[in-house]
Write a protein that holds these residues in place. Structure first.
Motif, PDB file in Angstrom:
ATOM      1  N   CYS A 133       4.409  23.616  -8.491  1.00  0.00           N
ATOM      2  CA  CYS A 133       4.827  23.161  -9.418  1.00  0.00           C
ATOM      3  C   CYS A 133       5.727  21.711  -8.737  1.00  0.00           C
ATOM      4  O   CYS A 133       5.885  20.650 -10.139  1.00  0.00           O
ATOM      5  CB  CYS A 133       6.033  23.637  -9.978  1.00  0.00           C
ATOM      6  SG  CYS A 133       7.809  24.233  -9.625  1.00  0.00           S
ATOM      7  N   ASP A 157      10.777  26.881 -13.068  1.00  0.00           N
ATOM      8  CA  ASP A 157      11.473  27.415 -15.099  1.00  0.00           C
ATOM      9  C   ASP A 157      11.565  26.428 -15.789  1.00  0.00           C
ATOM     10  O   ASP A 157      11.511  26.731 -17.147  1.00  0.00           O
ATOM     11  CB  ASP A 157      13.076  28.148 -14.871  1.00  0.00           C
ATOM     12  CG  ASP A 157      14.129  26.666 -14.196  1.00  0.00           C
ATOM     13  OD1 ASP A 157      13.398  25.376 -14.161  1.00  0.00           O
ATOM     14  OD2 ASP A 157      15.117  27.202 -14.612  1.00  0.00           O
ATOM     15  N   PRO A 213       2.935  26.319 -19.291  1.00  0.00           N
ATOM     16  CA  PRO A 213       2.741  27.702 -17.819  1.00  0.00           C
ATOM     17  C   PRO A 213       1.482  28.139 -18.512  1.00  0.00           C
ATOM     18  O   PRO A 213       0.553  29.142 -17.314  1.00  0.00           O
ATOM     19  CB  PRO A 213       3.932  28.819 -17.758  1.00  0.00           C
ATOM     20  CG  PRO A 213       4.963  28.541 -19.127  1.00  0.00           C
ATOM     21  CD  PRO A 213       4.493  27.123 -19.767  1.00  0.00           C
ATOM     22  N   VAL A 249       8.567  32.606 -16.243  1.00  0.00           N
ATOM     23  CA  VAL A 249       7.389  31.837 -16.596  1.00  0.00           C
ATOM     24  C   VAL A 249       6.208  32.406 -17.276  1.00  0.00           C
ATOM     25  O   VAL A 249       5.612  32.401 -18.519  1.00  0.00           O
ATOM     26  CB  VAL A 249       7.645  31.557 -15.694  1.00  0.00           C
ATOM     27  CG1 VAL A 249       5.866  31.128 -15.179  1.00  0.00           C
ATOM     28  CG2 VAL A 249       8.461  30.251 -14.634  1.00  0.00           C
TER      29      VAL A 249
END
Ligand SMILES: [Fe+2]
Length: 241
Positions: A45, A94, A99, A130
């Motif tokens: 990410c 987070d 997502p 997630v």
């Protein structure tokens, strides 16, 4: 046969480096009777948003499809390829937006990779968070690799997540510890998946079709033929929600 974790898409991560390799990998999978493939390039990410990652994966898939059609112009029924990701569990995950774009397409499955640098209690909690935001069921990639390192604490905490599923790599099908753990999950009704986690056509090549029959025999002997069939049926159900 479903291969839930592969690095078959070209030029996107440390898996297939070019379309020729991807075509060869696909040919091997067809020879081995794999009919459903999740293409799961690594996702970090800190390097990209889910949107950017997904666009990159789709572009790689388009390059691969064009090369395949050129190489195999005859109408050949291809295994189904679903684009997904292997998501590295880091703290900052987070805050990612959308997502759901990281799910394996056409499913409510999302594949997470635990780090090898150490296990912490926030990892399953973050995966759960997630997955929840994505409306998905978390699948833990190659759990077999962490058993010795992280032991009971990890397995207890992953098992405590609602709907967690556990993926085993084909190179663990001969490992006593991996099989012992897989059997205990099966006995307790957990969802298991199998995958080659293939990265190329030579090193870490697709091999699920060569290794799964042996595992099948072991599961049938340990439990019964209907248990193996039930596991596969559940896998297909989850792939075709
Ligand atoms: Fe992988």
């Amino acid at each position: 046969m479903i291969d839930l974790h592969t690095h078959i898409l070209p030029g996107i991560d440390d898996g297939s480096q070019d379309v020729e390799t991807s075509v060869r990998m696909m040919e091997m999978m067809i020879e081995q009777s794999v009919d459903t493939i999740a293409a799961t390039p690594h996702y970090y990410c800190l390097d990209a948003t889910p949107e950017e990652h997904r666009a990159k994966a789709e572009a790689a898939f388009a390059r691969f499809s064009d090369a395949w059609k050129e190489r195999h112009p005859e109408a050949e029924k291809l295994p189904e390829i679903r684009i997904g990701s292997e998501i590295y569990l880091v703290n900052s995950l987070d805050s990612v937006e959308k997502p759901e774009l990281l799910k394996i397409s056409g499913t409510d499955l999302i594949l997470f990779e635990l780090p090898f640098s150490g296990y912490h209690g926030w990892m399953p909690r973050l995966a759960d968070l997630v997955a929840g935001r994505a409306g998905a069921r978390p699948v833990f990639a190659h759990v077999d690799r962490y058993l010795e390192m992280y032991g009971r604490r990890m397995t207890d905490e992953l098992e405590a997540l609602p709907h967690a599923a556990f993926q085993f790599n084909s190179d663990s099908f001969e490992s006593r510890d991996a099989l012992k753990y897989m059997y205990s999950l099966i006995k307790r009704g957990y969802t298991v998946f199998w995958a080659s986690d293939c990265h190329g056509a030579h090193r870490r090549a697709p091999d699920l079709g060569n290794t799964l029959p042996g595992l099948r025999r072991k599961i049938e002997k340990k439990f019964s033929p209907s248990v193996f069939e039930a596991i596969e049926a559940r896998q297909y159900r989850l792939m075709n929600k």
